[in-house]
Design a protein around this motif. Structure first.
Motif, PDB file in Angstrom:
ATOM      1  N   PRO A 420      38.129  -9.257  34.319  1.00 11.25           N
ATOM      2  CA  PRO A 420      39.509  -9.578  33.917  1.00 11.25           C
ATOM      3  C   PRO A 420      39.756 -11.086  33.935  1.00 11.25           C
ATOM      4  CG  PRO A 420      39.492  -7.806  35.529  1.00 11.25           C
ATOM      5  CD  PRO A 420      38.075  -8.309  35.430  1.00 11.25           C
ATOM      6  N   TYR A 421      40.553 -11.541  32.992  1.00 17.11           N
ATOM      7  CA  TYR A 421      40.888 -12.964  32.907  1.00 17.11           C
ATOM      8  C   TYR A 421      42.248 -13.163  33.550  1.00 17.11           C
ATOM      9  CZ  TYR A 421      42.131 -17.521  30.992  1.00 17.11           C
ATOM     10  OH  TYR A 421      42.512 -18.831  30.861  1.00 17.11           O
ATOM     11  N   SER A 422      42.252 -13.858  34.690  1.00 17.21           N
ATOM     12  CA  SER A 422      43.538 -14.044  35.368  1.00 17.21           C
ATOM     13  C   SER A 422      43.914 -15.511  35.498  1.00 17.21           C
ATOM     14  CB  SER A 422      43.481 -13.410  36.754  1.00 17.21           C
ATOM     15  OG  SER A 422      42.324 -13.872  37.409  1.00 17.21           O
ATOM     16  N   VAL A 423      42.924 -16.407  35.380  1.00 15.36           N
ATOM     17  CA  VAL A 423      43.229 -17.835  35.464  1.00 15.36           C
ATOM     18  C   VAL A 423      44.187 -18.130  34.332  1.00 15.36           C
ATOM     19  CG1 VAL A 423      42.151 -20.093  35.724  1.00 15.36           C
ATOM     20  CG2 VAL A 423      40.732 -18.027  35.710  1.00 15.36           C
ATOM     21  N   ARG A 424      45.289 -18.764  34.622  1.00 17.91           N
ATOM     22  CA  ARG A 424      46.198 -19.001  33.505  1.00 17.91           C
ATOM     23  C   ARG A 424      46.173 -20.461  33.102  1.00 17.91           C
ATOM     24  NH1 ARG A 424      45.568 -15.101  31.466  1.00 17.91           N
ATOM     25  NH2 ARG A 424      46.496 -13.102  31.907  1.00 17.91           N
ATOM     26  N   VAL A 425      45.102 -20.873  32.478  1.00 19.11           N
ATOM     27  CA  VAL A 425      45.052 -22.242  31.967  1.00 19.11           C
ATOM     28  C   VAL A 425      45.967 -22.289  30.745  1.00 19.11           C
ATOM     29  CG1 VAL A 425      43.585 -24.002  30.951  1.00 19.11           C
ATOM     30  CG2 VAL A 425      42.674 -22.486  32.715  1.00 19.11           C
TER      31      VAL A 425
END
Length: 766
Positions: A420-425
């Motif tokens: 899952p992609y959670s880093v919110r760049v």
């Protein structure tokens, strides 16, 4: 002409105490150097010869006094200033490879003995010695001043490596003066290597750089410690410093210029065409324990050899963490503005990462072994998205895509993307909830639909990456599913398909993506299946593509007036992420360097089939027209988009134009069976639900699709095809021009090569 023996005259060039490299550039203008070169060549020859002699003396004596140190620094600044003007004149090119003062020019004076070293070799060995000179560029190990000075000749430079990391555990105290001195010498070294900029790109990428070749050979007794020092200095660098945010505002970070210089020297020494090189043997005994001795000896270039033989897990971890930390630095900037010092050398880092993966397969497997690879992926996607509208950063777009193509050839990469992609760049892309695979596809869609036209040659690569990972993608978000279908819609318009000889390849790639997911990952991908059902008309249109000439001509007449290949309409853009700024075009007047064309995707990759047990079997390449036919134009791509459109329209006489046979030849191969069968089975069922329940609600249909199955209803699954990157001299040449272009543009203070007659690329203004 001034006599070589007139010391009083020559000494004034290096005796002055308070100069900086900027002073030397200001005091010695380009016009003057060229005038001396043309009008009194013997003086220029003597100046170079004397300056090299001073460096050799400094290396011999060990530079104990301040005066000696000053002379060495001044000579190195002077040579940095003068060398580019020697390289730009073909008549002088042999000068540094001759042994006698003033040889290269009429060859007067034969008194030197036969074994005398060419000037270039003396210079390079002196620089190497000076880079490990106690109390000048490294810390002295003497206990007290009473001890006699360390003997430069018996000194084991492996004990003086600049930074802890690969093969070295001790991190010396930071020393500002040593860093500055190293930096000046590395600048000179880089200038020596830069002769490559003054030769036009060789068609087969073959020519080795004699400066690099000698410096990275067994003649240089410091090759191993210097390679290790450069690598460790780059990978250990932490621009935040001491882990305190905003710390850079308190301390000026003097390490960064050294790290940058080290990265540039490192990638130039690793400029080695692995596709064409033969590997002569190297004595494996000197490599120390950090290198893998079990492997057959590698290439003659020791830096490449050492890089390819690093094998310890902790070394790989150190390198990967270091590169990931530095690549992520500009992203940190976006959500904690100014909290860290923003570094500018991400392009050099990407070249270094590429070299590591290309020359050291164990490193590549290590990178893909854990989800750490995502710490490299996210910054690359950030750079690609950020640079997509900027003509001056087309080289950055290419290298980012090449790295992802290389990674996508390995099954593990596809598997890792499910995290899952959670880093919110903050990125200028639609908001989605999903995995790293969603991030990758959403960014690729954005590049294709809203990048500038010079990126058209990358479309094949972008879609090949998606094909390579598609069999492993467990669940795509609805946003992503819609993006993929929007691409298919855009690429399958008759106008686009008929307007260039290669455009239909893009449709084949997308169909392959859908087939892989339906056959191998149907269960988790109800969003994609639903999107395919909603857009089923696109597949029917493809199956019924007109092939008669009048219809072909009609489609081409209908083409839009705008050169944009894709409309944004039909793709629900949705709001971009909070805090993001739109990708900006280059500021007018920005300098950029031209690049050679990259090979077509069929030259760039090699097809392999995945067997039942997961192993890859290489497939014989089928004779197929190259995807980038024609000789590369001077520019970023073999044919920029507008040009391609003009060439393939039937009106341009004598140029390619589509025929019925041509359309039939590939229409018959469109892999539509699996999707047609899926539609045949599911569409009636979905329609029935809608009628029975009076539904307009997506969630009910998605629930039905989630629990549905097509087991036994679909055609026999096709074998998975992977297109793996393969080394080739075309990309080797591309990397050489890209790397030197970056180095040329990044060295502005002092502007080492500015306004000299470089031949490897053209300097252009946007």
């Amino acid at each position: 002409p001034v006599e070589a023996t007139d010391d009083a005259f020559w000494d004034q060039f290096w005796a002055d105490t308070a100069t900086s490299v900027q002073d030397v550039f200001a005091l010695v203008p380009a016009a003057e150097i060229r005038a001396v070169r043309e009008e009194s060549p013997s003086n220029l020859a003597t100046l170079c010869y004397k300056a090299v002699e001073k460096l050799v003396q400094g290396a011999e004596s060990g530079c104990h006094s301040e005066k000696e140190k000053q002379v060495v620094l001044n000579c190195s600044r002077l040579l940095t200033r003068v060398l580019p003007y020697i390289f730009e004149d073909p008549d002088w090119r042999g000068f540094f490879w001759s042994t006698v003062p003033g040889a290269g020019r009429g060859g007067q004076g034969e008194e030197e003995d036969e074994n005398a070293r060419p000037l270039a070799e003396s210079l390079l060995l002196a620089i190497a010695d000076l880079l490990f000179c106690p109390d000048f560029t490294v810390q002295s190990h003497r206990r007290s001043t009473v001890d006699s000075a360390e003997d430069v000749h018996s000194l084991d430079s492996c004990e003086y490596i600049w930074e802890a990391g690969v093969g070295f555990a001790h991190s010396p105290q930071p020393n500002y003066i040593h860093d500055m001195n190293r930096m000046e010498l590395l600048k000179l070294l880089l200038t020596c290597f830069s002769e490559a900029m003054y030769l036009p790109p060789a068609p087969e990428g073959g020519s080795t750089n004699p400066w690099v070749q000698f410096f990275c050979s067994t003649e240089n007794r410091h090759a191993l410690p210097l390679f290790t020092s450069l690598l460790n200095t780059v990978c250990a660098y932490d621009p935040v410093g001491y882990g305190i945010p905003y710390n850079h505002l308190l301390f000026s970070d003097y390490r960064e210029p050294l790290v940058e210089e080290a990265a540039q020297v490192l990638i130039v020494t690793l400029d080695h065409d692995s596709a064409t090189s033969t590997s002569p043997t190297v004595d494996g005994t000197t490599t120390g324990t950090a290198m893998d001795d079990a492997d057959p000896p590698g290439p003659e270039n020791l830096f490449v050899n050492y890089l390819s033989r690093i094998h310890r897990e902790e070394d790989f971890q150190f390198i990967l963490k270091g590169i990931a930390r530095l690549l992520s630095n500009p992203l940190l900037q976006t959500y904690l503005p100014n909290s860290t010092k923003k570094i500018q050398f991400h392009q050099e880092l990407l070249v270094l990462f590429w070299k590591l993966c290309d020359f050291n397969k164990k490193f590549l497997f290590f990178v893909l072994k854990s989800s750490d690879v995502l710490d490299i992926l996210v910054p690359i996607l950030y750079f690609l998205n950020d640079a997509r509208a900027d003509q001056s950063r087309v080289g950055l777009m290419h290298i980012g895509v090449f790295i992802l193509l290389l990674l996508s050839g390995e099954r593990n990469f596809g598997v890792r993307l499910n995290k899952p992609y959670s880093v919110r760049v903050p990125m200028d892309i639609p908001v989605f909830t999903g995995t790293h695979a969603d991030l990758l596809i959403v960014v690729f869609h954005k590049i294709i639909t809203s990048g500038h036209q010079r990126l058209q040659p990358l479309f094949d690569c972008l879609l090949t990456i998606v094909v390579n990972v598609s069999p492993y993608l467990k669940s795509l978000s609805m946003v992503t599913a819609n993006k993929l279908l929007h691409l298919l819609e855009a690429f399958s318009t008759t106008w686009f398909l008929f307007s260039a000889a290669q455009n239909h390849h893009l449709v084949f790639f997308l169909l392959e993506v859908f087939n892989n997911i339906i056959q191998y990952q149907f269960d988790g991908n109800s969003n994609l299946v639903y999107a395919i059902i909603r857009k089923r008309s696109v597949f029917h249109q493809l199956a019924n593509l007109p092939t008669d000439l009048p219809a072909i001509h009609k489609a081409l007449q209908r083409r839009r007036r705008t050169p944009e290949p894709l409309s944004r309409t039909g793709s629900q853009e949705g709001a971009s992420m909070e805090g993001s700024r739109p990708a900006a075009p280059a500021e007018p007047g920005t300098l950029k360097t031209s690049l050679v064309a990259t090979p077509g995707i069929d030259k760039l990759t090699e097809k392999s089939q995945v067997s039942e047990d997961g192993t890859l079997r290489s497939l014989e390449p089928e004779p197929q027209q190259s995807l980038a036919e024609g000789s590369p134009a001077k520019g970023e791509s073999s044919q920029p988009w507008r040009e391609q459109r003009r060439l393939s329209s039937p009106s341009a006489s004598g140029q390619w134009s589509p025929t019925s046979d041509w359309v039939l030849s590939w229409k018959s191969k469109l892999p539509l069976q699996t999707i047609m069968r899926l539609l045949q089975v599911l569409v009636p069922q979905v329609e029935k639900i809608c009628i029975d329940k009076g539904l307009t609600d997506e969630s009910e249909i998605l629930r039905f699709l989630q629990h549905g199955t097509l087991v036994g209803l679909l055609p026999v699954p096709h074998p998975i095809l992977i297109r793996k990157y393969q080394a080739n001299s075309g990309t080797a040449m591309w990397f050489r021009t890209y790397m030197w272009g970056v180095i040329y543009l990044r060295n502005v203070d002092p502007p080492i090569w500015y306004d000299t007659d470089v031949k490897l690329f053209e300097i252009q203004r946007v």
